[in-house]
Scaffold this active site. Sequence first.
Site, mmCIF file in Angstrom:
data_model
loop_
_atom_site.group_PDB
_atom_site.id
_atom_site.type_symbol
_atom_site.label_atom_id
_atom_site.label_comp_id
_atom_site.label_asym_id
_atom_site.label_seq_id
_atom_site.Cartn_x
_atom_site.Cartn_y
_atom_site.Cartn_z
ATOM 1 N N GLU A 35 0.872 -1.167 0.000
ATOM 2 C CA GLU A 35 0.000 0.000 0.000
ATOM 3 C C GLU A 35 0.918 1.228 0.000
ATOM 4 O O GLU A 35 1.812 1.326 0.852
ATOM 5 C CB GLU A 35 -0.885 -0.015 1.258
ATOM 6 C CG GLU A 35 -1.884 1.113 1.221
ATOM 7 C CD GLU A 35 -2.744 1.222 2.474
ATOM 8 O OE1 GLU A 35 -2.702 0.295 3.312
ATOM 9 O OE2 GLU A 35 -3.427 2.249 2.594
ATOM 10 N N ARG A 261 5.491 -12.957 9.736
ATOM 11 C CA ARG A 261 6.126 -11.689 9.412
ATOM 12 C C ARG A 261 7.504 -11.614 10.063
ATOM 13 O O ARG A 261 7.800 -12.336 11.008
ATOM 14 C CB ARG A 261 5.264 -10.504 9.832
ATOM 15 C CG ARG A 261 4.758 -10.528 11.260
ATOM 16 C CD ARG A 261 3.881 -9.334 11.556
ATOM 17 N NE ARG A 261 4.654 -8.127 11.699
ATOM 18 C CZ ARG A 261 4.507 -7.053 10.910
ATOM 19 N NH1 ARG A 261 3.601 -7.034 9.970
ATOM 20 N NH2 ARG A 261 5.255 -5.980 11.109
ATOM 21 N N LYS A 271 4.918 0.586 8.973
ATOM 22 C CA LYS A 271 4.986 1.840 8.221
ATOM 23 C C LYS A 271 4.367 2.987 9.016
ATOM 24 O O LYS A 271 4.853 4.097 9.009
ATOM 25 C CB LYS A 271 4.214 1.681 6.908
ATOM 26 C CG LYS A 271 5.086 1.277 5.744
ATOM 27 C CD LYS A 271 4.277 1.269 4.455
ATOM 28 C CE LYS A 271 3.509 -0.010 4.311
ATOM 29 N NZ LYS A 271 2.485 -0.038 3.312
HETATM 30 P P1 ATP Z 1 2.808 -1.978 7.695
HETATM 31 O O1 ATP Z 1 1.973 -2.447 8.857
HETATM 32 O O2 ATP Z 1 4.209 -1.742 8.012
HETATM 33 O O3 ATP Z 1 2.159 -0.838 6.942
HETATM 34 P P2 ATP Z 1 1.610 -3.661 5.837
HETATM 35 O O4 ATP Z 1 1.497 -5.126 5.901
HETATM 36 O O5 ATP Z 1 0.377 -2.889 6.099
HETATM 37 O O6 ATP Z 1 2.793 -3.223 6.721
HETATM 38 P P3 ATP Z 1 1.684 -3.452 3.031
HETATM 39 O O7 ATP Z 1 2.177 -2.350 2.177
HETATM 40 O O8 ATP Z 1 0.240 -3.745 3.038
HETATM 41 O O9 ATP Z 1 2.195 -3.154 4.480
HETATM 42 O O10 ATP Z 1 2.513 -4.775 2.778
HETATM 43 C C1 ATP Z 1 2.896 -5.287 1.543
HETATM 44 C C2 ATP Z 1 3.294 -6.711 1.741
HETATM 45 O O11 ATP Z 1 4.401 -6.810 2.621
HETATM 46 C C3 ATP Z 1 2.163 -7.539 2.342
HETATM 47 O O12 ATP Z 1 2.039 -8.731 1.618
HETATM 48 C C4 ATP Z 1 2.624 -7.786 3.743
HETATM 49 O O13 ATP Z 1 2.160 -9.024 4.200
HETATM 50 C C5 ATP Z 1 4.153 -7.773 3.612
HETATM 51 N N1 ATP Z 1 4.768 -7.390 4.882
HETATM 52 C C6 ATP Z 1 4.556 -6.263 5.594
HETATM 53 N N2 ATP Z 1 5.259 -6.283 6.745
HETATM 54 C C7 ATP Z 1 5.943 -7.443 6.755
HETATM 55 C C8 ATP Z 1 6.858 -8.063 7.675
HETATM 56 N N3 ATP Z 1 7.213 -7.470 8.831
HETATM 57 N N4 ATP Z 1 7.366 -9.269 7.349
HETATM 58 C C9 ATP Z 1 7.034 -9.855 6.188
HETATM 59 N N5 ATP Z 1 6.201 -9.340 5.289
HETATM 60 C C10 ATP Z 1 5.646 -8.145 5.553
HETATM 61 MG MG MG Z 2 -1.290 -2.792 5.046
#
Ligand code: ATP
Ligand code: MG
Length: 585
Positions: A35, A261, A271
């Site tokens: 995102e 994760r 993020k």
């Molecule tokens: P954040 O909470 O940091 O915003 P998010 O999961 O909301 O992380 P996205 O941009 O939606 O962020 O994530 C893109 C991809 O990265 C998703 O498939 C998510 O599962 C993966 N991802 C995010 N954080 C991790 C992590 N700590 N370890 C492994 N994969 C991750």
């Molecule tokens: Mg997300």
Amino acid sequence: MSTQPTEKNDFIRTIIRDDLASGKHDSILTRFPPEPNGYLHIGHVKSICLNFGVANEFGGACNLRFDDTNPTAEKQDFVDGIKEDVRWLGFEWAGDVHYASSYFDELYGWAVQLIKQGDAYVDLQSIDEIRANRGSFTEVGVPSPQRDASIEENLARFEDMRQGKFADGEAVLRAKIDMTHPNLNMRDPVIYRVMHAHHHQTGDKWCIYPMYDFAHPLSDAYEGITHSLCTLEFEDHRPFYDWVVQKVGFDVPPRQYEFSRLNIDHTLTSKRKLKRLVDMGVVSGWDDPRMPTVAGMRRRGYTPEGLRDFCERIGITKSEGLVDHRMLEFSVRKSLEETTARGMAVLRPLKVTITNFDDAVAKFNELKNEKTVAEFDGEVLWLTQPKHPQLDMGERQIPFTKTIYIDATDYEIEPPAGYKRLSPNNPEIRLRNSYILKVNEHKTDDAGNVIELIATIDEHTLGNNPEGRKVKGVIHWVSATHGVAALVRLYDHLLLEEDEIDASLAQNVLGDNADADAFWIDRHLNPNSLTVYQAVVEPDLAKAAAGERFQFERESYFIADSVEHTQSLPVFNQIVSLKDSFKPE
Ligand code: ATP
Ligand code: MG
């Protein structure tokens, strides 16, 4: 874990191998779906290495798709940053970049299809009422007053939503599934909401936007994704993922698989929280070298090879845990050992005056070892040394002069037990690439701090061992007259707590309450995460191009800062220390 990268044999690769062997799929297509509401961090690197990695290994492809369903939090800036980060990590997406927003027409059509099938309805309850009526693990949900409205009514209301006749929060479209379902995600989840907001891709075309849980599976299905790999928190969303793909009627549904994760000690991997640190000015930006963002790690000097190696070592599993940050440093360090030139930089300069310099150096020609290449211009002895002791990286000229700097920690009036460097009782030491130095006197200020050493060199020891005695220890040094002043930045963790979760226990930390966040930051962030030294570096280091990496002998690996470094005021960021206690088994 082995010292070699683990053989890539995790459960996801096993599934893919089986799917290809059984003929379920002829080829695989994965996607990385960020995102664009912030920059990527180390957690995303794990996901990128998995999604692009399996695509490469199995001859498939991986899409980069921005899951941009929430326009208020998203920006073109983040889209651009994320693209740059993926490429820098060494991966290339299939074809053009994709956007969930490119499918807004299709998604809208599928929503209408669900209404017509009797699988969706417009709910006019407030968001709070919807939340309250969803029930809990112990209580079933309460159906909405609009749950059994006719298809025609729902179509008309959804059209009104699209036409902007509702204000934000006045109406939502919900999937009609089961208000008593044990999985709360199946209790008629919201799939569309009213949001009068400008979108970075679609402009002002829409005032209704699909929810992530609706857009994501359908985007996967529409693109023909075979394996949709995501983190474990989406496990409970999988029933809805399958439900919506099936209801819309895709022939070959994508399958979602969840892995754990990445969490690293002392490291924030969210993020939202990282954005808060940026917005509150706690760090200098998303690319502050202390940030676990790809932009920050890049500026810090971490290498794509190091990050990929790290991801191979941690592997892919379903078990949650905390990875030792030293493992990441290990991988980065390993990638630097064979690729970085050496140099000498003194971080805490202590002046040394060599009283016999002129006499001793004048004789260097007759006394030097034939291995030592040097030239005396009457003032400076220019020592020629390789940039790397083993690898062919060319040579550098090191000026040796009457006054030099050594590191203040290399001289102790009262050394602690086991101290191997200079002290009144151990006055001799080898200057790296140069002579044996003997300290004859130290000068102190009123507070008793050593401010200068008066010393001599042994003229017979340029490239030769001293006669009649053993001199242990080698220290680095820089010419006081020909060295260049530089800023050298050393780093430590941003987060005091080992576990981000522990540090975040207080509700709503790093949310939108500035006072609460300032309080949290005060208690949980390391006040010493950055130390800036007014250092002196050898001339060859000052000539570095921005982004060039070095090993400063006896100190650490460093990179010339990509933003602030200039040849007249060099700025170096510490990448990693030279050694660490961490040894992968
Ligand atoms: P954040 O909470 O940091 O915003 P998010 O999961 O909301 O992380 P996205 O941009 O939606 O962020 O994530 C893109 C991809 O990265 C998703 O498939 C998510 O599962 C993966 N991802 C995010 N954080 C991790 C992590 N700590 N370890 C492994 N994969 C991750
Ligand atoms: Mg997300």
